[in-house]
Structure formats: C-alpha cells, structure tokens
Design a protein around this motif. Structure first.
Motif, mmCIF file in Angstrom:
data_model
loop_
_atom_site.group_PDB
_atom_site.id
_atom_site.type_symbol
_atom_site.label_atom_id
_atom_site.label_comp_id
_atom_site.label_asym_id
_atom_site.label_seq_id
_atom_site.Cartn_x
_atom_site.Cartn_y
_atom_site.Cartn_z
ATOM 1 N N LYS A 133 -9.074 0.847 3.634
ATOM 2 C CA LYS A 133 -8.824 -0.109 4.717
ATOM 3 C C LYS A 133 -7.820 -1.199 4.350
ATOM 4 O O LYS A 133 -7.503 -2.052 5.185
ATOM 5 C CB LYS A 133 -10.135 -0.765 5.139
ATOM 6 C CG LYS A 133 -11.073 0.170 5.901
ATOM 7 C CD LYS A 133 -12.249 -0.601 6.494
ATOM 8 C CE LYS A 133 -13.115 0.296 7.370
ATOM 9 N NZ LYS A 133 -14.224 -0.474 8.027
ATOM 10 N N LYS A 160 -4.480 -3.175 3.935
ATOM 11 C CA LYS A 160 -3.195 -3.169 4.627
ATOM 12 C C LYS A 160 -2.162 -3.940 3.822
ATOM 13 O O LYS A 160 -2.509 -4.827 3.030
ATOM 14 C CB LYS A 160 -3.335 -3.807 6.013
ATOM 15 C CG LYS A 160 -4.154 -3.012 7.012
ATOM 16 C CD LYS A 160 -4.151 -3.696 8.382
ATOM 17 C CE LYS A 160 -4.896 -2.878 9.428
ATOM 18 N NZ LYS A 160 -4.862 -3.545 10.764
ATOM 19 N N ASP A 161 -0.886 -3.624 4.039
ATOM 20 C CA ASP A 161 0.188 -4.407 3.422
ATOM 21 C C ASP A 161 -0.015 -5.889 3.730
ATOM 22 O O ASP A 161 -0.293 -6.273 4.873
ATOM 23 C CB ASP A 161 1.552 -3.970 3.968
ATOM 24 C CG ASP A 161 2.009 -2.639 3.409
ATOM 25 O OD1 ASP A 161 1.447 -2.190 2.390
ATOM 26 O OD2 ASP A 161 2.931 -2.036 4.002
ATOM 27 N N ARG A 197 -11.421 -2.811 11.333
ATOM 28 C CA ARG A 197 -10.380 -1.871 10.921
ATOM 29 C C ARG A 197 -10.908 -0.436 10.879
ATOM 30 O O ARG A 197 -12.001 -0.173 10.418
ATOM 31 C CB ARG A 197 -9.845 -2.234 9.533
ATOM 32 C CG ARG A 197 -9.061 -3.532 9.503
ATOM 33 C CD ARG A 197 -8.460 -3.785 8.126
ATOM 34 N NE ARG A 197 -7.737 -5.052 8.088
ATOM 35 C CZ ARG A 197 -7.122 -5.541 7.016
ATOM 36 N NH1 ARG A 197 -7.141 -4.841 5.878
ATOM 37 N NH2 ARG A 197 -6.499 -6.690 7.066
ATOM 38 N N ASP A 220 -2.405 -7.862 2.608
ATOM 39 C CA ASP A 220 -3.753 -8.344 2.286
ATOM 40 C C ASP A 220 -3.761 -8.977 0.898
ATOM 41 O O ASP A 220 -3.078 -8.508 -0.026
ATOM 42 C CB ASP A 220 -4.764 -7.189 2.293
ATOM 43 C CG ASP A 220 -5.151 -6.744 3.692
ATOM 44 O OD1 ASP A 220 -4.794 -7.437 4.660
ATOM 45 O OD2 ASP A 220 -5.816 -5.692 3.809
ATOM 46 N N VAL A 263 0.824 -1.204 0.000
ATOM 47 C CA VAL A 263 0.000 0.000 0.000
ATOM 48 C C VAL A 263 0.863 1.259 0.000
ATOM 49 O O VAL A 263 1.819 1.375 0.783
ATOM 50 C CB VAL A 263 -0.945 0.004 1.225
ATOM 51 C CG1 VAL A 263 -1.824 1.264 1.206
ATOM 52 C CG2 VAL A 263 -1.812 -1.250 1.240
ATOM 53 N N GLU A 313 0.546 5.758 -0.559
ATOM 54 C CA GLU A 313 -0.373 6.885 -0.574
ATOM 55 C C GLU A 313 0.107 8.014 -1.471
ATOM 56 O O GLU A 313 -0.384 9.139 -1.406
ATOM 57 C CB GLU A 313 -0.664 7.340 0.863
ATOM 58 C CG GLU A 313 -1.593 6.323 1.512
ATOM 59 C CD GLU A 313 -1.656 6.388 3.021
ATOM 60 O OE1 GLU A 313 -0.979 7.259 3.597
ATOM 61 O OE2 GLU A 313 -2.375 5.562 3.608
ATOM 62 N N SER A 355 -7.093 5.366 8.894
ATOM 63 C CA SER A 355 -6.160 6.394 9.339
ATOM 64 C C SER A 355 -5.896 7.328 8.163
ATOM 65 O O SER A 355 -5.185 6.979 7.220
ATOM 66 C CB SER A 355 -4.858 5.762 9.824
ATOM 67 O OG SER A 355 -3.936 6.756 10.224
#
Length: 612
Positions: free
Chosen positions: A545, A547-548, A573, A550, A458, A460, A576
């Motif tokens: 939602k 996450k690394d 979850r 998944d 993931v 951003e 953030s």
C-alpha cells in the motif's frame, strides 16, 4: 582429541538456547524418534531383496560386491554439486575418485549416489534465472533425498559449497539424520583484485564513467580461477557455519583448491565418515550433531563475523528439518549478545583468504569459546567438544596433522578480540513496525546511517529502480521501496544490482535506504536495507500500500520499520496488483509454479518442504 577445557557459557547465550530447546521440545523429540526408528532397521542393505541389492552393486568390482553383501563394511554415498561452469564447484570433478580410493584404503566402499544442481547468483543476478535461485535450495534437498533413497548407505559425504547448495544438502542430510554425514568443501579461489577496488569500478560503471570493457576486465580479475568467490557472502558464510557446527574437519573451510593440503583433507574426511557408522562402534549420525546448541553456535559465528543475511532464512529451514524452531527474535537477541570480531568484505577490505591467513577458523572459535559465546559441549564429526576446532591442519612429511591454531590475531584489522571488538553487537537487527518484520545488516553501515527518515519512491522491480537512477530521479533523500520480490511473488531473487546505484546516490551526500520484501544477502553493505519484509506484498503485506512520497522511517538502533501514514488513510487505500506474468515464464520459471506458491514467508525459511 576430546575437549579437556571447561568453558562457561555466557548467561545470555544460555538463556536464548534454553528457550529454543523449550520451544522445540515436542518437534525435536518427534524428529529424534523418527531417526532412531530408521537406525533400528540396521545396515539398510540388509533389508533389500536379492534383486534390489544386485541392482545396487551391479557396476561394482567383485571385491566390492563381496564387501557389500557381507554387511560388515561401510558403504558411503557421495552426493556432489559438481559442474565445471561454476568456479566453486569445478574442483569437485576429481573428488569422487579421491574419495573412493581413500575409503577403499580403510576397507570400505564408496558409491556416487547422485548429483544435485548448483546455480550461481553471481551469474544470474539481474537476470530471469535468478528467480529460480532460492527455490533451487529445495530442489537440491529433494535431489539429495532421491540419491540417498536407495537404502544402500551407512554414511554420506556432501560435496557442496555455494549459496543454496549447502543449505539444500543440509536439509536433506537431516531428513536422513540417522546417517553419519560429513561435508567436504572445495575452498576459495586465490585472491584477485581487491574487493574495495572492484566495488569502486562497479560504481564508476553505474555512473557511466567507464565502459563495459573496463568493467569486464575488473570482474575477470576478481573472479579469476577455480574456487569460491573470495568476498564474505553466502558461500563463505556456509563454510564457516558448517565448520562451527562440527560438520567439516577442523580448519577445512578455507584451504585453496588444487593444493596438497586440500586433497589431504578430502581423503581424511572420506575416511572419517567410515569411523562414524553404525558398523564402527562409534556411531555418530548427523541428527546427534545438529541440535539446539549446534544451531546457536552457527548463528553466533555468523553474527560475530558479519555473515550473510540469507542465513536468517536458511538456518530457520535447516533447524526445522532437525525438529528445532528458531525465529528472527533469536537472531536479534543473539546479535545483541555477540560482538563483531571479523571484518571481511563487504564489512571490511579483506577477503576470505586474508581472514584465513590472519588466524581464520581456529582463532575465531578459540576466541568465542573462551568468551563463553559458543557451546563447547556439542558433538562433532571429530568427537565431543568444539575445542577440537581450535586446531588447524598442516602437512608434515606428506602426512596430515593438526596443531593448535593462532591464539593471537595475525591482522588486527581483520580479526579482533571479544574484549576489543570492531562493534559491540553482531550487526544483524530485527526491524518491527506497521510494515511487519524485516532484517537489516548494520555491520557495514557508515556512522550516522543507522536512522533514515525520508519519502518513499516505489518500484516493482530492480530494473525500474535502475531506470530511475539513470534518469537522475533518485538524486534526493529517498527510501527506495522495491516490492513484489518475495518468495510467493517471484521466488525472492537476489537484488544485487541495487547496490551500485544506491551507493552512488549515498556518496553524493543524500540519505538513502532500501525497503524490500526481496533479498540482498551477504553483498548488502553500506546502504541501509530493510530486507526480507514479511508479510510480503503478494501475501497481504502493508508494503503493497505504500505510495510515492509517503514518509518512511528505518531505525536500526531502536529496531523500527514504520510507514508514517495515518491509519485511516491506509484503510482507504486499495492494492493494485502489478502484472507479474513475466516473472513466471521463460528460463525454466514455467515449471516452478507449484513450488513458488507453497513457499513460506521469509521468517519461516521461505521453504516449500514442510507443512505450514
């Protein structure tokens, strides 16, 4: 020339068109009523006070003032995206003078009504200015509206060619849908370095095997003169769509700038708009050209040629401006019914000049018409029937003439037939699943790359991904998730810089894919990319939602986009929210906050111009 041939529309195309007509019945009726009300006011100079009109033609010659006062000769408003930094728009510098003379030659008047901004994704990719790119489309539409708002014009000419410019001009032109409107392209630059070689050099640079001097030399040989970039991205997709929708002169899209034929087409387009005004007795406003069948024709041509995925947003917004409601189901179902019959980079090795030389628009339209994949019974700026667009322009003795275009492909590696296509579908697929809805372009995918199931990594921003690539962290089977790139988050910038590093990892033999709520446009290619994910991360999308580690599944065959995590785990979850402040400051982004927050989702056109 009127269409003398009867074409039977394919039942699948017909069914999709009919459902769009039914879905749009009320909104289209209201739109046409508004346009007819605008028309009934007559030549708009007639409602201006003496003071208003005096201001409107103060800088005109005495003859022009007399013509405009008499209300018997057309006044054409010119809207231009000219600037001399961007190669595609630089040729427009001389167009207003050419147009004014051509219009005067037929006894009418043309005035330069306004300029609109034109930014280039090629210049801003990976830079802060890219955050303004998609939003600039709506600014262009509003700027065009200001230019046409003076109530002085009987028709309009739109000078624009690249990514957000043509969609923005179209949005505004349809708002002034009672005006006859003709679009005038500038054409692509001559071919430079082959696109395949350019891509190879970009990957070598991404791997650190060549330096910046070698990279800049290659890029300069690719983008080397006035005109549109020659790969088949959004700019050239714009031109193809506008011509198929009957808003260009036949064969006008891909004639190189600076040629006698290009100038002759510009003069002819300027004269043509005067023949369509309410003063001519042959009234044909753009509102009567852009209808449900015209929109379907544009989508079909886009899909048949593997065009830019940006139009899964632009065409939605354009249709909405004409009171027509389309969605990604329409794109998906049309793609299933339309074969891929063109291979132009990034879907092949040829560039747009090769496409034009192999038969180009005349061949494409002829092939699709005879297969029943395009509606012939549409209005165009040249009259009734799309069959007129199977002709192409030539100069004979200095005079512009049209002849029947190629009936056979000049290069079977660039243009195929509907019966023996490159692919049986149009290469654009709707993905659905618990992550929402997304678009994937499959026309350039390598065999065996349609289904990817791997663990997520993931990011951003695209810059975070680049850093991971340089550190060797991407050397694995991986689905890269780049989120908070949607319209509301940061204006939905292009993510061009993702292509070289992900392509390098794929070439090492790993299964690689991308999931993002951002854009990849016409430059997306061999790496499977689920793009335009909606809802976006900032708008409550499940992509926020992930996450690394998944497990994710992208299946371009079945149309699946799934986060393979237990629902109970997902419910636990929290999200953030990253610090996005840096996306909103600098390079003009500070003043776009109100526009950004009003943007709709990608499937609704990522548009700020309409009430939700």
């Amino acid at each position: 020339m009127q269409s003398n041939t009867s074409f039977t529309i394919d039942p699948k195309i017909d069914a999709i068109t009919k459902r769009i007509i039914e879905r749009s019945r009320d909104s289209r009726k209201a739109y046409l009523a508004n346009m007819e009300n605008a028309r009934k006011q007559g030549p708009h100079r007639g409602v201006l006070s003496c003071g208003n009109l005096a201001h409107g033609f103060a800088a005109c010659s005495n003859n022009e003032k007399a013509d405009l006062t008499g209300l018997t000769k057309a006044n054409v408003g010119i809207i231009s995206s000219y600037n001399d930094m961007l190669s595609a728009h630089q040729p427009y510098q001389q167009y207003p003078d050419i147009i004014k003379q051509a219009v005067a030659d037929v006894g009418s008047v043309a005035q330069f009504a306004g300029g609109v901004p034109a930014m280039c994704d090629g210049v801003t990719q990976g830079q802060p200015g890219m955050d303004l790119s998609l939003m600039s489309r709506d600014v262009i539409a509003m700027s065009t509206a200001v230019g046409l708002s003076h109530n002085m014009f009987d028709g309009a000419l739109m000078l624009g060619i690249c990514d957000k410019i043509v969609p923005g001009l179209l949005l505004a032109a349809l708002t002034f849908g009672h005006l006859p409107t003709v679009f005038i392209p500038a054409g692509p630059m001559p071919s430079g370095m082959p696109n395949k070689e350019k891509a190879r050099i970009r990957q070598l640079f991404a791997q650190g095997k060549i330096g910046r001097d070698e990279l800049l030399d290659a890029e300069s040989k690719s983008y080397h003169s006035a005109g549109t970039c020659t790969f088949y991205g959004t700019a050239n997709s714009n031109q193809l769509i506008v011509e198929v929708m009957g808003l260009h002169l036949p064969g006008a899209s891909f004639v190189n700038p600076g040629t006698e034929l290009r100038d002759a087409l510009t003069k002819a387009a300027a004269k043509q708009v005067t023949r369509l005004t309410d003063l001519s007795g042959n009234y044909m406003p753009i509102a009567h050209i852009v209808d449900e069948k015209s929109i379907v024709n544009g989508i079909v041509a886009l899909l048949a040629t593997g065009g830019s995925t940006n139009h899964t947003m632009h065409l939605v917004a354009i249709a909405r401006a004409a009171g027509i409601i389309i969605n990604w189901d329409d794109f998906n179902d049309l793609s299933a019914a339309v074969p891929l019959i063109a291979r132009v980079y990034p879907n092949g090795h040829a560039d747009i000049n090769h496409f034009h030389a192999a038969g180009g628009m005349a061949y494409l339209i002829r092939e699709l018409l005879h297969a029943g994949l395009l509606h012939d019974d549409v209005n165009t700026i040249c009259g009734k029937g799309l069959a007129r667009y199977t002709q192409e322009p030539y100069l004979e003795g200095g005079e512009l003439v049209w002849k029947e275009g190629a009936a056979v492909s000049g290069d079977n590696e660039v243009l195929a037939t509907v019966k023996a296509p490159f692919k049986s579908d149009g290469g654009t697929k709707l993905l659905k699943g618990n992550l929402g809805r997304a678009i994937i372009k499959t026309s350039a995918l390598r065999p065996g790359k349609s289904v990817i199931q791997a663990n997520a990594m993931v990011f951003e921003s695209q810059h975070e991904l680049q850093q991971a690539f340089e550190a060797g962290r991407l050397d694995r089977d991986v689905i890269a998730v780049v989120r908070y790139q949607g319209p509301k988050a940061c204006g939905m910038p292009e993510l061009h810089k993702l292509t070289p590093p992900l392509g390098v990892v794929q070439d090492k033999g790993y299964d690689v894919a991308l999931v993002t709520d951002g854009r990849m446009s016409g430059a997306s290619g061999k790496v499977p990319a689920a793009i335009h994910v909606t809802p976006e991360a900032l708008d409550g999308g499940l992509i926020a939602k992930i996450k690394d580690g998944d497990l994710l599944r992208i299946d371009a065959e079945s149309g699946e986009l799934t986060l393979l995590v237990d629902e109970q785990e997902l419910a636990k979850r929290s999200v953030s929210l990253p610090n996005l402040a840096s996306n909103y400051v600098g390079m003009g982004r500070d003043i776009f906050g109100a526009v950004r927050t009003k943007l709709t989702g990608a499937e609704q056109g990522a548009c700020s111009l309409f009430d939700n």
